[in-house]
Design an enzyme around this catalytic site. Structure first.
Site, PDB file in Angstrom:
ATOM      1  N   GLU A  80      52.490  42.758  30.495  1.00  0.00           N
ATOM      2  CA  GLU A  80      53.457  43.129  29.450  1.00  0.00           C
ATOM      3  C   GLU A  80      53.769  41.890  28.595  1.00  0.00           C
ATOM      4  OE1 GLU A  80      57.260  44.476  30.945  1.00  0.00           O
ATOM      5  OE2 GLU A  80      57.777  45.465  29.060  1.00  0.00           O
ATOM      6  N   LYS A 123      56.503  51.794  24.896  1.00  0.00           N
ATOM      7  CA  LYS A 123      57.478  51.888  25.989  1.00  0.00           C
ATOM      8  C   LYS A 123      58.564  52.873  25.582  1.00  0.00           C
ATOM      9  CE  LYS A 123      59.782  48.618  29.106  1.00  0.00           C
ATOM     10  NZ  LYS A 123      60.021  47.169  29.311  1.00  0.00           N
ATOM     11  N   CYS A 147      56.159  48.991  32.358  1.00  0.00           N
ATOM     12  CA  CYS A 147      57.257  48.474  33.176  1.00  0.00           C
ATOM     13  C   CYS A 147      58.342  49.515  33.515  1.00  0.00           C
ATOM     14  CB  CYS A 147      57.852  47.249  32.489  1.00  0.00           C
ATOM     15  SG  CYS A 147      58.846  46.219  33.599  1.00  0.00           S
TER      16      CYS A 147
END
Lengths: 276, 276
Positions: free
Chosen positions: B43, B112, B153
């Site tokens: 990331e 995300k 994540c």
């Protein structure tokens, strides 16, 4: 808010049904004496875990086991999650958990809705569906402390189940269960920790003590996990009980610090019970 | 079916964006030389993880980082999950992962969709939403080996995400990520193991190497987990890479022995993407 004291009873299950009920009663008295507010028995606590036994040991709701357990809750003035028992209804047999309040009134009932059929190469073979029928409902029950989810063993393998309980406002999920010596070491701890963590609730798994001579050998390791995913209590394989303090204020703190439930993208995906 | 070789690249992220791209390139060459079919970067591999940096480092799709990475995939004849980068689009900044095929064509893109806002007492404070906007889509990408889920994540904290990928046919889920020194030790391993186990897929988490001098200290511990929930590879905190063999035949075996996906009660609950 005051602590809730959970009495987890990892009892040994024997052939004699009456003896199992009598020993459950002894343990319920014992955890009551030690301050428990809620007593939890293991899966199939009155019947050795074996597909052939389920129809033989099965009783209707209101039968001998049910009546005895209701009375025990009342006499001890304790909430009782009565593990699970084989329940007969309209010619079918279910793996059923009954919940009684401090006066012995039924306040919850769950029939295992995911039946455990497994066939691991060189490991465990077991097919519940040989003799059991699945339940069709997923409910929380309410107490003076708040709401609890109630699932039985394999039900809890499904992340949907934990999530639905959290969505219904459960602060803790109680799971009478009996993992075996293949799935236990591999998956028991991860399951209870991940469901607790993902849903920021307490998870409480209660299993029968290990009996190496039985057909299906229980992994035992009854466990309580915090909403942060920490193991608060973990028993070994032996018979016994523990009194475990949980505190629902902890949930609010964890959910404030790491707002997982709030951060769900319910505008993108939805998990719902299907209305029939 | 032959093994798929995943090159997980736990690189250190520095201030200089060009230097990050150059070093990513060196690692991609290195894992290619060692037989990797798919390279995975962490990331925010081109931008030190800090809300203030995201708008400063952001580029449009097709910008310098994008073009360089597409070229690297093509030159090395390798699939590339290009970790994530800050992406600018219509005045907004996203945390975006691009995926390129062996010819450098874009075959996947994920923004995300769960932004990481946390405030743990005595622990980590961080609010991505200060500078980032969330994505609105959840997709799998397809390769010659099969389908892969792609999340970033905090997205993977939500069990819905792993489940939706499994429902869409993903055999592995790739997650560029950067847990910190509070959430990492507490939750990193459980998350990757439980999502793998629950959905009977491989999970692959790739983090930046730990840099004690950075504002946000990455837990690192890049990890690959099998569909049975076993850790196949776990790095420590140091910079480096690993080549990890995974084999999708293993998924079929696990799902046959313990048919979790088949046993879902989709007649009782449903988890779906909301059609807009």
């Amino acid at each position: 808010m005051k602590n809730v004291k959970i009495g987890i009873i990892q009892m040994r299950v024997v052939e004699d049904k009456k003896e199992n009920i009598r020993r459950a009663g002894d343990y319920i008295k014992e955890v009551t004496k030690n301050g428990a507010d809620i007593a939890v028995l293991p899966e199939m606590f009155n019947c050795p875990y074996d597909t052939e036994n389920f129809p033989k040991y099965a009783e209707k709701e209101g039968g001998e086991t049910y009546t005895s357990l209701s009375k025990l809750a009342d006499e001890n003035n304790i909430y009782l999650v009565a593990g699970s028992v084989p329940e007969e209804d309209m010619g079918r047999v279910y793996n059923t958990s009954f919940v009684f309040d401090r006066s012995g009134n039924k306040i919850g009932k769950h029939r295992k809705m995911h039946l455990f059929d497994i066939d691991v190469e060189g490991g465990q073979y077991f097919k519940e569906s040989d003799t059991l029928s699945p339940g069709e409902e997923l409910n929380v029950f309410d107490t003076e402390f708040g709401k609890f989810g109630l699932a039985i063993c394999y039900d809890f393998r499904f992340p949907e189940v934990g999530r639905i309980f959290a969505q219904k406002g459960a602060k803790a999920i109680i799971v009478p269960a009996a993992f075996n010596m293949t799935t236990g070491p591999a998956h028991w701890e991860i399951m209870f920790r991940s469901r607790a963590l993902d849903n920021q609730v307490y998870t409480i798994g209660v299993a029968p003590a290990r009996d190496e001579d039985s057909n299906y050998i229980s992994y035992a390791n009854s466990m309580v996990v915090s909403p942060w995913g920490n193991i608060i209590e973990r028993m070994d394989e032996k018979e016994g009980y523990r009194i475990v303090d949980i505190n629902f204020d902890c949930i609010q703190k964890v959910r404030q610090e790491l707002p997982l439930l709030k951060h769900r993208r319910t505008d993108i995906y939805s998990l719902d019970l299907i209305v029939k």
